[in-house]
Design an enzyme around this catalytic site. Sequence first.
Site, PDB file in Angstrom:
ATOM      1  CG  ASP A  53      -1.708  -1.165   1.488  1.00  0.00           C
ATOM      2  OD1 ASP A  53      -1.703  -2.073   0.644  1.00  0.00           O
ATOM      3  OD2 ASP A  53      -2.369  -1.226   2.542  1.00  0.00           O
ATOM      4  CB  SER A 113      -1.801   1.140   5.337  1.00  0.00           C
ATOM      5  OG  SER A 113      -1.068   0.304   4.496  1.00  0.00           O
TER       6      SER A 113
END
Length: 484
Positions: A53, A113
Amino acid sequence: MAREAKKNWTVGQRYRRLEDISHTQITEMMEKRSLDNGYPNYHIAPAFGLLNDPNGLCYFNSEHHIFYQWTPVGPVHGMKYWYHLSTKDFIHFTDHGAAIHPDQDHDSHGVYSGGAIVENDKALLFFTGNKRDENWKRIPTQCYATMNTAGEIEKKGIIIENDHYTEHFRDPKVWKQGDDYYMVVGAQTQDLKGAMILYHSQDLSKWEHKGPIKTTHNDFGYMWECPDFFELDGQAVMLFSPQGVSSSNPYDFKNVFSVTYLVGDRVNFSSMELEGEQSIRQPDYGFDFYAPQTYVDDKGRRILYAWVGLPEIDTPSVKHEWAGMLSLPRELRIENGFMVQKALEELEALRGEAIEFTGTLQQPSNSFYLSLDIDIVEFSIELGNSVGDKIEFKVTEDEFTLDRSQMSEIYAEEFGLTRKAPRLSLTQQIEVYVDQSVIEIFINGGKHTMTSRFFIDDLSYLKVSTSLKSTYYPMKSLSGFNLK
């Protein structure tokens, strides 16, 4: 073969830290990666290990800052770090290396993330601390760190503990509205439904739990990852990556996990509803597009990066000790309920001298940009080699099809070897970005894209059917980090 090799990794091997990897091992991984002709030239990719990500995207201190999830031990999901790059022009980069390390008890099993905001002379980096207990149960917390203008990062600790959701509670994205801070977090509710959770704060330390944002899609998969909320062109946008969603139509939700968005008028913070909600849509119809994140730069542009990859799928590049890359940066706008994407104009500086051709072109480079204007019913684009391996992009009156069933290396067959997208108009400008083993196709005026990895040995030719005049531009390489 690649999938079998990765299955042999033990938990202990996956969760080794960067300091546990010897210099010899790192050198060997980088040497294997350097031999891979599929490694991109103008996309961000790791020197070794796994990229997933995009994280912490922000414009700060006169630079664009791009972080991403990185597993250094190898091309597997394991101990996660935030890796950091910055750039002033999207062409020349500064490589800052691993920036946020899993060095606290609450992030002992990975720094997961999150997003960023800029306040005064600091960038605030929000992330999920991932901890596993002795029974391997996940204990997620939302945390943040600050980065000053010298690039020094200081962790500030936990700001939200998980009091309401299952262990799937991650990926904070924060924005400021007036004097108030808001955060969305991806979560799984206690009845095992995916949701985008809203929090509110006035000081960054105390956060009020507001609950899930209500939409007509409150029973839509079992987890919503990587949530993003933003306002653009007078509209409110909820962008997220739902898990456990499928569709009977030929276009939507064909990947193991997909990305979707909702456009509305606004979120009512009292009723917690997305008001004026429009139809749910997919931004990308390719094989490999996940976990997008956006930010606003100094020019007021809303810019998106995504992970070119997917959870639970291994690409052939793992044998070269790397996996994953970031998409090209894309500027967004809202048009008639669609989130329209266009590659950033700065990337035009990478283009070499234009070559106009019809029919077949023996490619001078496998990193290129192709543009063609069409108003015909059917045509196709083919990328292949001398022994017949190829991928095809086929267009009919009603739809686009990307077919990778004849590649040199076939993988993820269980999820299908073709992807389709609706064709919204006869007249189109088709823009195609190819970079060794990745293709990004912009269709329907940017209302949709098709982003995919592909694997063809000794790729040599580009063929456009009919007598369409096409313009081919070889693309130069990015500079400043892990490129050949």
